[in-house]
Design an enzyme around this catalytic site. Structure first.
Site, mmCIF file in Angstrom:
data_model
loop_
_atom_site.group_PDB
_atom_site.id
_atom_site.type_symbol
_atom_site.label_atom_id
_atom_site.label_comp_id
_atom_site.label_asym_id
_atom_site.label_seq_id
_atom_site.Cartn_x
_atom_site.Cartn_y
_atom_site.Cartn_z
ATOM 1 N N CYS B 421 4.277 11.133 -39.573
ATOM 2 C CA CYS B 421 4.428 12.068 -38.465
ATOM 3 C C CYS B 421 3.654 13.364 -38.659
ATOM 4 O O CYS B 421 3.134 13.925 -37.710
ATOM 5 C CB CYS B 421 5.891 12.345 -38.219
ATOM 6 S SG CYS B 421 6.759 12.835 -39.683
ATOM 7 N N HIS B 465 11.044 14.779 -39.951
ATOM 8 C CA HIS B 465 10.078 14.515 -38.898
ATOM 9 C C HIS B 465 9.358 15.810 -38.542
ATOM 10 O O HIS B 465 9.819 16.908 -38.848
ATOM 11 C CB HIS B 465 10.825 13.962 -37.674
ATOM 12 C CG HIS B 465 9.913 13.359 -36.644
ATOM 13 N ND1 HIS B 465 8.966 12.407 -36.957
ATOM 14 C CD2 HIS B 465 9.827 13.552 -35.305
ATOM 15 C CE1 HIS B 465 8.329 12.052 -35.863
ATOM 16 N NE2 HIS B 465 8.835 12.738 -34.836
ATOM 17 N N ASP B 481 6.059 14.660 -28.725
ATOM 18 C CA ASP B 481 6.057 14.021 -30.050
ATOM 19 C C ASP B 481 4.947 12.993 -30.108
ATOM 20 O O ASP B 481 5.076 11.894 -29.572
ATOM 21 C CB ASP B 481 7.409 13.350 -30.307
ATOM 22 C CG ASP B 481 7.503 12.866 -31.731
ATOM 23 O OD1 ASP B 481 6.499 12.937 -32.455
ATOM 24 O OD2 ASP B 481 8.596 12.416 -32.126
#
Lengths: 323, 683
Positions: B421, B465, B481
């Site tokens: 991520c 994350h 995201d």
């Protein structure tokens, strides 16, 4: 106040050989002594325990009758010694006399050589004579002229004592009272028994009617088996509590001796056996307690030794059976 | 003092066992040699007992003291003055005391130290497991004290153990009362921070590789319980931690230095403007978070989280901070407005901060961004274009990406196309800023595991994350995201599902391997639920909760009331102790049968038929039956049994016949049932 009802059979009776024999014997003796079932039972308990019995009551209450009827019912050889102030030990134990025919000294056994001896009015004789009898009771043998002679087996002494008109008598001291397993009081007969008594011809006739229903072997068997009766820890606790109670209190002149507690156990076991049981329950102890310990106790304020009864009632009501 | 005093064999055994038990939690944390020294001392003490070695002489004792001193000084130099060095000093002193344990007094010192060691263990961890273990240790130590005071004749280990358990059980009510009412005074001295314990969790800077390291950890980060209503969907569970606004081409960092974390001024300043900067929407969602210690000050919450607990404050970027480092587990309440908007007007300074990219490097990406921006009309379209770029090209979501070269963004965007991520968030942020769209990176956790047993959620370190927030005209800061574009599974189902086949994910954890079995998983969840409840109800029972409890129970807490309560409790305790002392004397040895029989008599006393003192069981039965004939059968049976048990049974030591006792008990119940109608008639 709670007290054990003496004439009621509160402990359960199991129907077996022993209880039947006892019932039959009591029945026989009751023919001569009316309405005194409980006292007869206690007297039997005393004899089966191998102890000696002291009957204390007014003259003419049937003390002699009881002892004679007991002897007859149990088939025992019976002698009676009337104690007087001039009775000597030799009169009881026997004497050695030179026999001119044989040219030898020969022992003439006294009346004590008998299975059941009635020592009537024991307090009228001198302490010397009394102690001769008591020694014989304790040792079950007599020594005359250096020779020891064993008394017959079984050997029971039933002594009687008159609690009133004490003038000129020698009341037994505590140490000697202790030798008797039980002390009984017969008491007046109840109305019905007295009526029956009056309707009879003579007292003596009735004693003649008593027939033997126990053998010497039976008596020995009772003695043997009563020792085997089980006394559980809980019961021993109770007996110890009773004894401890007499020892710890100020109003008791003195506590029960170990002989006293042993006597309690012995009598309770025999009583249990007579009820046909193989174990002692507290009620057995309570039934025999007055007879066994009354004469061993005396209140601190007591002069003539007749306060044991109320002390026993206190024991019975104040010592916890279960704790 | 008796010169020839010999510690009883059984007592010595108990003491050594308790010493070993209390040292075990220490030895797990401490260097290996410390355990070795401890074992050496235990062995030495055993040899002294068996007569093969003597007590240490004077020279030896001096040597031991010097050794301890040297060790402590070196420990302090290595680890600093803290919990570890202090507790290792204590442990050393404790085990050395063993070898000169000669008299009863020494044993008491060792026993006291054992209790102290138990407390030390709690400084490190207060979990259920440790608590159970320490409770066990305490019982063994009590056993040691009992064994010490028993004669050798009664030295039966089992009865000692039973007695210890009984004593411990007797202490439980008092412990509970003390736990509930004992004033929770803030510690007079601060427990030194565990210097060697690493800082865990999300850090305040993000460079590629940071989060993927966390992704391999299955440690718990925090637990959450939603208080008003069901939890949001998995894809909405973005636990915001920190907002990173500075980018130097490689690393994203937070705006200011660490000193700013504890600023009351910032808090006051923020309170003033908070309401102006947000447009609230939707119902507030309240939830409680119990966070594991991180040694960092920041805490986590959902979108626009407003802290409800004390000692938590918020920064300009709606991050939340604890007042001080989180050195122990803390619990706090938060409130989130899930569909609210923030910062509809962006200040110039903030816009500048969020557009700042290094002047040099990553030329290809810069060019790509500007090209793409000019091909669409709005910023939102541009965001969508970038996201679809990620989606349509072969980008991979993995924990083990290839290493990137100097121009990281270029390398990632056009060559490797593999990343976790942080790679996506970083690249996305760069692309946005390069095209003139204000963007920042947010690090935190995404997703959670639901525990159905206690209805709460568990967030693990592997849930760590990073995502982005883009400022759009008229909408304020909007969350995007980029990882979701690459791996929708990650967001919807969680990292476990997304990385199921990734070799790097949780490969060192045995738990994960067996986690595939259903029952193991259930067990794990259940254990965690217990731990959660324990933390919530026991460990977090502090002054505040205590106060609330009192208020709930007694209304407003005044000084008077508190005084009265204390006096009442003290008298209850004293009364309890007094009663035990009184009761021990006459009733201590009472036979169960007799007790039961007395209860029978008590029961009958209610109808006026109490057993008199001098009354034997048989005469009692006769009297009861004479006055209440309806009791004849049960009394007969009961008395028979009692006589059987108490007077008929033979030997003294054979004990009570269980069967007969049970029969007597059932008789008692029967009697009660027969009696109850009689009693009603009586009243």
């Amino acid at each position: 106040m709670f007290s054990v009802d003496l004439d009621k059979q509160s402990a359960p009776v199991v129907d077996n050989q022993f209880s039947q024999q006892v019932d039959r014997t009591v029945g026989e003796v009751s023919k001569a002594l009316l309405g005194k079932g409980h006292q007869i039972r206690l007297a039997l308990c005393c004899l089966f325990s191998g102890g000696h019995l002291l009957i204390e009551d007014l003259p003419g209450m049937g003390k002699t009758t009881l002892s004679y009827a007991l002897a007859k019912a149990m088939g025992l050889e019976y002698t009676r010694i009337q104690f007087t102030s001039d009775l000597l030990p030799a009169d009881i134990l026997g004497i050695t006399i030179f026999d001119q025919n044989s040219g030898q000294f020969q022992f003439h056994p006294g009346p004590i050589f008998s299975q059941l001896v009635l020592a009537d009015e024991i307090n009228r004789t001198t302490p010397k004579t009394q102690s001769a009898l008591l020694e014989a009771m304790e040792e079950r043998q007599v020594t005359v002229e250096g020779e020891t002679r064993v008394l017959p087996e079984p050997f029971f002494v039933i002594a009687t004592q008159n609690p009133v008109t004490l003038a000129g008598t020698y009341p037994l001291p505590e140490s000697q009272l202790d030798r008797f397993l039980m002390r009984l009081r017969l008491g007046y007969p109840d109305q019905r028994a007295e009526r029956e008594l009056l309707e009879m011809n003579t007292e003596w006739d009735k004693v003649e009617e008593v027939s033997q229903c126990l053998s010497t072997a039976d008596v020995a068997n009772f003695r043997k088996r009563s020792a085997e009766v089980n006394a559980s820890p809980a019961l021993l606790d109770y007996v110890q509590r009773l004894v401890a109670y007499t020892r710890g209190k100020d109003d008791f002149h003195y506590g029960l001796s170990p002989r006293g507690s042993l006597a309690m156990m012995r009598a309770a076991k025999t009583w249990a056996l007579m009820c046909g049981r193989d174990h002692v329950v507290p009620e057995d102890v309570q039934v025999i307690l007055p007879a066994v310990v009354e004469h061993r106790l005396r209140a601190a304020t007591d002069e003539d030794g007749h306060t044991g009864g109320s002390l026993v009632q206190r024991l019975l009501s104040e010592v916890d059976v279960i704790s | 003092m008796d010169i020839n005093y010999q510690i009883p064999r059984a007592a010595l055994l108990w003491i050594l066992v308790s010493v070993v038990l209390v040292i075990i939690p220490q030895s797990i944390r401490m260097p290996f040699w410390l355990s070795a020294v401890a074992l050496l001392c235990v062995g030495w003490r055993l040899l002294i007992f068996s007569g093969r070695l003597d007590y240490p002489g004077k020279a030896m004792r001096v040597a031991v003291v010097v050794f301890t001193l040297i060790i402590s000084v070196s420990q302090m130099r290595n680890l600093g003055v803290g919990l570890e060095s202090a507790s290792s000093l204590l442990t050393l002193g404790f085990v050395f005391k063993l070898i000169e344990m000669r008299y009863k007094r020494d044993i008491y010192v060792v026993i006291c130290l054992s209790f102290l060691m138990c407390m030390v263990a709690f400084l490190y961890s207060q979990s259920v497991l440790v608590t159970i273990y320490i409770a066990f240790c305490v019982m063994v130590i009590i056993g040691a004290m009992i064994a010490l005071n028993r004669s050798t004749l009664q030295a039966d280990h089992r009865s000692t153990w039973r007695m210890a358990m009984r004593i411990a059980a007797q202490a439980v009510p008092l412990t509970i009362v003390l736990f509930l009412v004992f004033p929770r005074i803030a510690p007079l001295w601060a427990v030194p921070v565990q210097t060697s314990a690493g800082r865990t969790g999300v850090s305040d800077e993000m460079s590629p590789g940071d989060l993927s390291a966390l992704g391999r950890s299955n440690e718990l980060a925090f637990r959450v319980q939603f208080e008003n209503g069901p939890p949001p969907l998995h894809e909405d569970l973005y636990w915001r931690g920190l907002v990173l606004e500075n980018f130097d081409g490689e690393t994203w960092t937070r705006r200011r230095g660490r000193s700013a974390y504890s600023g009351a001024a910032e808090y006051a300043n923020f309170q003033f403007t908070w309401r102006d900067r947000v447009r609230l929407g939707g119902e507030p969602l309240t939830y409680n978070v119990i966070q594991e210690p991180t040694q960092q000050p920041w805490i986590y919450g959902l979108h626009l989280a407003e802290p409800l607990s004390r000692n938590i404050y918020q920064s300009r970027n709606f991050e939340a901070f604890n007042n001080g480092l989180i050195a122990k587990r803390i619990s706090y309440d938060m409130q989130s407005y899930m569909s609210s908007q923030t910062d509809l007007i962006l200040l110039d300074s903030a816009r500048r901060r969020n557009l700042d990219v290094p002047q040099q490097g990553n030329e290809r990406s810069r060019e790509f961004a500007q090209q793409l921006r000019s091909s669409v009309n709005s910023d939102r379209d541009y965001v969508n274009a970038v996201l679809s770029h990620f989606q349509q090209n072969p980008f991979y979501y993995t924990l083990n990406p290839e290493l990137l070269g100097d121009n990281r963004i270029d390398d990632f965007l056009f060559n490797t196309r593999q990343g976790f991520c942080e790679h996506y968030a970083s690249t996305f942020g760069f692309l946005m800023r390069a095209a003139g769209v204000p963007t920042r990176v947010v690090v935190g956790y995404q997703g959670a595991e639901y525990n159905r047993f206690e209805d709460y959620m568990m967030v693990y370190q592997y849930n760590a994350h990073a995502w982005n927030e883009v400022w759009l005209e008229g909408e304020g800061w909007v969350r995007f995201d980029p990882t979701a574009a690459v791996s929708p599974t990650r967001i919807r189902l969680g990292v476990e599902a997304a990385l199921q086949d990734d070799p790097g994910f949780l490969d060192e954890s045995l738990l994960a391997a067996v986690g595939r079995f259903n029952w193991v998983n259930t067990l794990r969840l259940r254990l965690d639920a217990i731990e959660y409840e324990w933390n919530r109800r026991v460990v977090n029972y502090d002054e505040e909760v205590q106060f609330e409890l009192f208020e709930r129970l007694f209304g407003e807490v005044t000084q008077q009331k508190a005084m009265l309560l204390l006096i009442a409790l003290a008298s209850i305790v004293i009364l309890g102790v007094g009663m035990t002392i009184i009761r021990i004397e006459p009733r201590g040895q009472q036979d169960p049968v007799v007790r039961l029989y007395n209860r029978i008599s008590d029961e009958l006393a209610k109808v006026g038929l109490e057993r008199r003192k001098g009354e034997g069981p048989l005469s009692y039965r006769d009297r009861v039956v004479a006055s209440k004939p309806e009791l004849a059968t049960v009394m007969a049976e009961l008395t028979d049994l009692y006589v059987q048990i108490s007077y008929r049974n033979q030997a003294a030591d054979s004990g009570v016949d269980r069967q007969q006792f049970a029969a007597l008990q059932s008789c008692f119940r029967q009697l009660k049932s027969v009696l109850s109608p009689l009693r009603q008639r009586l009243s």
